[in-house]
Design a protein around this motif. Sequence first.
Motif, PDB file in Angstrom:
ATOM      1  N   PHE A  82      23.823 -35.114 -43.924  1.00 28.69           N
ATOM      2  CA  PHE A  82      23.145 -34.185 -44.838  1.00 28.69           C
ATOM      3  C   PHE A  82      23.751 -32.795 -44.725  1.00 28.69           C
ATOM      4  CE2 PHE A  82      20.071 -37.544 -45.092  1.00 28.69           C
ATOM      5  CZ  PHE A  82      19.458 -37.377 -46.325  1.00 28.69           C
ATOM      6  N   CYS A  83      24.009 -32.180 -45.872  1.00 28.62           N
ATOM      7  CA  CYS A  83      24.649 -30.864 -45.923  1.00 28.62           C
ATOM      8  C   CYS A  83      23.686 -29.751 -46.325  1.00 28.62           C
ATOM      9  CB  CYS A  83      25.803 -30.893 -46.913  1.00 28.62           C
ATOM     10  SG  CYS A  83      27.178 -31.938 -46.401  1.00 28.62           S
ATOM     11  N   VAL A  84      22.443 -30.088 -46.560  1.00 32.49           N
ATOM     12  CA  VAL A  84      21.452 -29.076 -46.970  1.00 32.49           C
ATOM     13  C   VAL A  84      20.198 -29.247 -46.123  1.00 32.49           C
ATOM     14  CG1 VAL A  84      22.297 -28.986 -49.354  1.00 32.49           C
ATOM     15  CG2 VAL A  84      20.465 -30.576 -48.760  1.00 32.49           C
ATOM     16  N   PRO A  85      19.395 -28.172 -45.953  1.00 33.22           N
ATOM     17  CA  PRO A  85      18.123 -28.318 -45.251  1.00 33.22           C
ATOM     18  C   PRO A  85      17.181 -29.211 -46.052  1.00 33.22           C
ATOM     19  CG  PRO A  85      18.317 -26.129 -46.235  1.00 33.22           C
ATOM     20  CD  PRO A  85      19.652 -26.780 -46.383  1.00 33.22           C
ATOM     21  N   MET A  86      16.266 -29.880 -45.358  1.00 26.12           N
ATOM     22  CA  MET A  86      15.428 -30.892 -46.007  1.00 26.12           C
ATOM     23  C   MET A  86      14.529 -30.317 -47.098  1.00 26.12           C
ATOM     24  SD  MET A  86      16.767 -33.397 -44.640  1.00 26.12           S
ATOM     25  CE  MET A  86      15.849 -34.762 -45.323  1.00 26.12           C
ATOM     26  N   HIS A  87      14.228 -29.026 -47.037  1.00 26.36           N
ATOM     27  CA  HIS A  87      13.362 -28.472 -48.096  1.00 26.36           C
ATOM     28  C   HIS A  87      14.098 -28.385 -49.439  1.00 26.36           C
ATOM     29  CE1 HIS A  87      15.333 -24.619 -46.858  1.00 26.36           C
ATOM     30  NE2 HIS A  87      15.177 -24.329 -48.141  1.00 26.36           N
ATOM     31  N   LYS A  88      15.428 -28.606 -49.423  1.00 22.01           N
ATOM     32  CA  LYS A  88      16.195 -28.609 -50.667  1.00 22.01           C
ATOM     33  C   LYS A  88      16.212 -29.997 -51.329  1.00 22.01           C
ATOM     34  CE  LYS A  88      18.187 -24.410 -50.838  1.00 22.01           C
ATOM     35  NZ  LYS A  88      18.139 -23.529 -52.039  1.00 22.01           N
ATOM     36  N   ILE A  89      15.749 -31.021 -50.595  1.00 15.59           N
ATOM     37  CA  ILE A  89      15.764 -32.384 -51.120  1.00 15.59           C
ATOM     38  C   ILE A  89      14.602 -32.565 -52.106  1.00 15.59           C
ATOM     39  CG2 ILE A  89      15.659 -34.833 -50.560  1.00 15.59           C
ATOM     40  CD1 ILE A  89      18.201 -33.414 -49.601  1.00 15.59           C
ATOM     41  N   ILE A  90      14.946 -32.980 -53.328  1.00 13.42           N
ATOM     42  CA  ILE A  90      13.947 -33.173 -54.388  1.00 13.42           C
ATOM     43  C   ILE A  90      13.561 -34.642 -54.524  1.00 13.42           C
ATOM     44  CG2 ILE A  90      13.475 -32.868 -56.869  1.00 13.42           C
ATOM     45  CD1 ILE A  90      13.726 -30.260 -55.271  1.00 13.42           C
ATOM     46  N   ASP A  91      14.531 -35.533 -54.266  1.00 11.16           N
ATOM     47  CA  ASP A  91      14.265 -36.966 -54.410  1.00 11.16           C
ATOM     48  C   ASP A  91      14.875 -37.713 -53.232  1.00 11.16           C
ATOM     49  OD1 ASP A  91      13.385 -39.242 -56.345  1.00 11.16           O
ATOM     50  OD2 ASP A  91      15.400 -39.825 -55.715  1.00 11.16           O
TER      51      ASP A  91
ATOM     52  N   LEU B  61      32.540 -36.130 -55.693  1.00  9.55           N
ATOM     53  CA  LEU B  61      32.824 -34.749 -56.071  1.00  9.55           C
ATOM     54  C   LEU B  61      31.561 -34.112 -56.641  1.00  9.55           C
ATOM     55  CD1 LEU B  61      36.235 -35.404 -57.898  1.00  9.55           C
ATOM     56  CD2 LEU B  61      35.902 -34.617 -55.537  1.00  9.55           C
ATOM     57  N   GLY B  62      31.259 -32.906 -56.205  1.00 12.29           N
ATOM     58  CA  GLY B  62      30.155 -32.151 -56.787  1.00 12.29           C
ATOM     59  C   GLY B  62      28.779 -32.528 -56.292  1.00 12.29           C
ATOM     60  N   ILE B  63      28.693 -33.240 -55.165  1.00 11.61           N
ATOM     61  CA  ILE B  63      27.384 -33.602 -54.604  1.00 11.61           C
ATOM     62  C   ILE B  63      27.020 -32.597 -53.509  1.00 11.61           C
ATOM     63  CG2 ILE B  63      26.195 -35.294 -53.140  1.00 11.61           C
ATOM     64  CD1 ILE B  63      27.384 -37.483 -54.804  1.00 11.61           C
ATOM     65  N   GLU B  64      25.775 -32.132 -53.516  1.00 10.10           N
ATOM     66  CA  GLU B  64      25.295 -31.143 -52.553  1.00 10.10           C
ATOM     67  C   GLU B  64      24.728 -31.761 -51.282  1.00 10.10           C
ATOM     68  OE1 GLU B  64      23.820 -26.969 -54.510  1.00 10.10           O
ATOM     69  OE2 GLU B  64      22.377 -28.603 -54.485  1.00 10.10           O
ATOM     70  N   ALA B  65      23.804 -32.708 -51.433  1.00  6.02           N
ATOM     71  CA  ALA B  65      23.013 -33.163 -50.282  1.00  6.02           C
ATOM     72  C   ALA B  65      23.805 -34.058 -49.339  1.00  6.02           C
ATOM     73  CB  ALA B  65      21.758 -33.879 -50.748  1.00  6.02           C
ATOM     74  N   LEU B  66      24.447 -35.104 -49.873  1.00  4.37           N
ATOM     75  CA  LEU B  66      25.096 -36.076 -49.004  1.00  4.37           C
ATOM     76  C   LEU B  66      26.419 -36.536 -49.615  1.00  4.37           C
ATOM     77  CD1 LEU B  66      23.032 -38.687 -47.002  1.00  4.37           C
ATOM     78  CD2 LEU B  66      25.448 -39.003 -47.477  1.00  4.37           C
ATOM     79  N   PRO B  67      27.422 -35.643 -49.630  1.00  2.56           N
ATOM     80  CA  PRO B  67      28.737 -36.042 -50.130  1.00  2.56           C
ATOM     81  C   PRO B  67      29.440 -36.961 -49.147  1.00  2.56           C
ATOM     82  CG  PRO B  67      28.777 -33.755 -49.378  1.00  2.56           C
ATOM     83  CD  PRO B  67      27.366 -34.243 -49.195  1.00  2.56           C
ATOM     84  N   LEU B  68      30.348 -37.796 -49.668  1.00  2.00           N
ATOM     85  CA  LEU B  68      31.069 -38.755 -48.821  1.00  2.00           C
ATOM     86  C   LEU B  68      32.569 -38.626 -49.043  1.00  2.00           C
ATOM     87  CD1 LEU B  68      28.756 -41.864 -49.315  1.00  2.00           C
ATOM     88  CD2 LEU B  68      29.000 -40.512 -47.221  1.00  2.00           C
ATOM     89  N   LEU B  69      33.313 -38.764 -47.967  1.00  2.00           N
ATOM     90  CA  LEU B  69      34.769 -38.628 -47.993  1.00  2.00           C
ATOM     91  C   LEU B  69      35.407 -39.960 -47.581  1.00  2.00           C
ATOM     92  CD1 LEU B  69      37.290 -36.706 -48.124  1.00  2.00           C
ATOM     93  CD2 LEU B  69      36.924 -36.294 -45.681  1.00  2.00           C
ATOM     94  N   ARG B  70      36.216 -40.516 -48.473  1.00  2.00           N
ATOM     95  CA  ARG B  70      36.907 -41.792 -48.221  1.00  2.00           C
ATOM     96  C   ARG B  70      35.923 -42.855 -47.720  1.00  2.00           C
ATOM     97  NH1 ARG B  70      42.402 -42.390 -45.603  1.00  2.00           N
ATOM     98  NH2 ARG B  70      42.855 -43.570 -47.485  1.00  2.00           N
ATOM     99  N   PHE B  71      34.858 -43.042 -48.461  1.00  2.00           N
ATOM    100  CA  PHE B  71      33.818 -44.006 -48.093  1.00  2.00           C
ATOM    101  C   PHE B  71      34.195 -45.394 -48.589  1.00  2.00           C
ATOM    102  CE2 PHE B  71      29.923 -46.336 -49.203  1.00  2.00           C
ATOM    103  CZ  PHE B  71      29.316 -46.379 -47.953  1.00  2.00           C
ATOM    104  N   LYS B  72      34.236 -46.368 -47.677  1.00  2.00           N
ATOM    105  CA  LYS B  72      34.603 -47.744 -48.020  1.00  2.00           C
ATOM    106  C   LYS B  72      33.358 -48.480 -48.531  1.00  2.00           C
ATOM    107  CE  LYS B  72      37.773 -49.744 -45.589  1.00  2.00           C
ATOM    108  NZ  LYS B  72      38.474 -50.444 -44.486  1.00  2.00           N
ATOM    109  N   THR B  73      33.398 -48.865 -49.789  1.00  2.00           N
ATOM    110  CA  THR B  73      32.218 -49.446 -50.424  1.00  2.00           C
ATOM    111  C   THR B  73      31.949 -50.882 -49.999  1.00  2.00           C
ATOM    112  OG1 THR B  73      33.472 -50.271 -52.319  1.00  2.00           O
ATOM    113  CG2 THR B  73      32.588 -48.013 -52.474  1.00  2.00           C
ATOM    114  N   GLY B  74      32.985 -51.585 -49.513  1.00  2.00           N
ATOM    115  CA  GLY B  74      32.830 -53.004 -49.190  1.00  2.00           C
ATOM    116  C   GLY B  74      33.097 -53.913 -50.368  1.00  2.00           C
ATOM    117  N   ASP B  75      33.367 -53.349 -51.558  1.00  2.00           N
ATOM    118  CA  ASP B  75      33.610 -54.149 -52.753  1.00  2.00           C
ATOM    119  C   ASP B  75      35.112 -54.316 -52.988  1.00  2.00           C
ATOM    120  OD1 ASP B  75      30.923 -54.572 -53.476  1.00  2.00           O
ATOM    121  OD2 ASP B  75      30.817 -52.586 -54.389  1.00  2.00           O
TER     122      ASP B  75
END
Length: 429
Positions: free
Chosen positions: A74-83, A288-302
């Motif tokens: 998580f890259c933001v404090p929890m009070h920033k999480i809306i969903d 790209l452009g995600i605030e809360a939980l961005p991922l870098l080189r994430f292996k999807t398994g597909d």
Amino acid sequence: MIPAIEKASLEEIKQLQEQKLKQTLEYLSGNSPYYKALFAKHKVDIRSIKTIEDLQRLPVTTKTDLQENNDAFFCVPMHKIIDYATTSGTLGNPVTFGLTDKDLDRLAYNEAISFACAGIQEGDVVQLMTTLDRKFMAGLAYFLGLRKLGAGVIRVGAGIPELQWDSILKYNPKYLIAVPSFLLKMIEFAEANHIDYNASSVKGVICIGESLRNQDFSPSVLAEKITGKWNVQLFSTYASTEMSTAFTECQQLKGGHHHPELIITEVLDEDNKPVAEGESGELTITTLGIEALPLLRFKTGDIVKLHTDPCLCGRNTMRVGPVVGRKQHMIKYKGTTLYPPAMHDLLTYFEAIQNHIIEISTNDLGTDEILIRIAAKENTEELLTQIKDHFRAKLRVTPKVEFAPADVLHKLVFSPMSRKPTHFIDNRN
């Protein structure tokens, strides 16, 4: 509603992605406890990562990494999480994803341009046949995207053919969003209750959770069964909670279009190296452009194949082909490599089979064992023989097949804890 970048030249698309990659790396370096530690451990100087090719110098992120270190992503404090949304993890417990207000806007934009890709326009009425609850991201994403597009939404939810038809006949939706195998139940109910489904308002279906295409983009057996009776256009879409991005077919039906402003895609081999062009490998993504939980080189398994030839729709973006299978679901059976989608398609071929589950286990020799349990209109030895012969002809192996009570299989396939039918159970050690 085609974003300008998707009609730009390949060089312009690459330049935009590299600019956004730089911004993403700076954001992760400043805000992500997990990636800060990863960069330090591997002595990564993010200023040296300037091109898409430079990504290969960075470590990959796995689903196990995400599960074991969920909070540190998580890259933001929890009070920033809306969903709050969850997705399955490799270790049993679900992984939590949070979305900020900006993340929800990005999700809506993604779905709006994805639905527009399939032909949905402002003013169209769309029946949403999937759940919005239980912390699933998909239903919420569909609603937000349709709202942004200016389409009307009928939130019927999953299941219950009678309720779906009541709504279709009352509100006249032009499109449905549904799991494709459920459309067969819709047809069955309509025929039993004298509903002229080909005279209904429905012209197209955005299909989720199950494949509609073979690797050459020809219709799968499931797709042919549906369109052989119901004159509707079926659009395939591929997405996941981790990506917050969808790859949806256009009218050409030749794979799901990439949105380069939202995600970077790689297809990697067993050694995390890019596969040769036209080869299959594991889809690996950088959001790209995600605030809360961005991922870098994430292996999807597909396991997928990318298609880069120009599309007649005018987009210059590459396309993701049908999923060959999930890496973790790969089966080695009597010297043959199999994936569940191929077996699922073979079973769909038989009109007599009403439902099925493929179970994989480890036998006494430590190798993979396949058991296929089917619910059929009639339990005959002739049907079992036909199924085994069909497997032998198409896949060169014959798994064990046995009959099971229809009510027992129905409860397993349509679990209330899953938004998609479960046709595969992996009990391997």
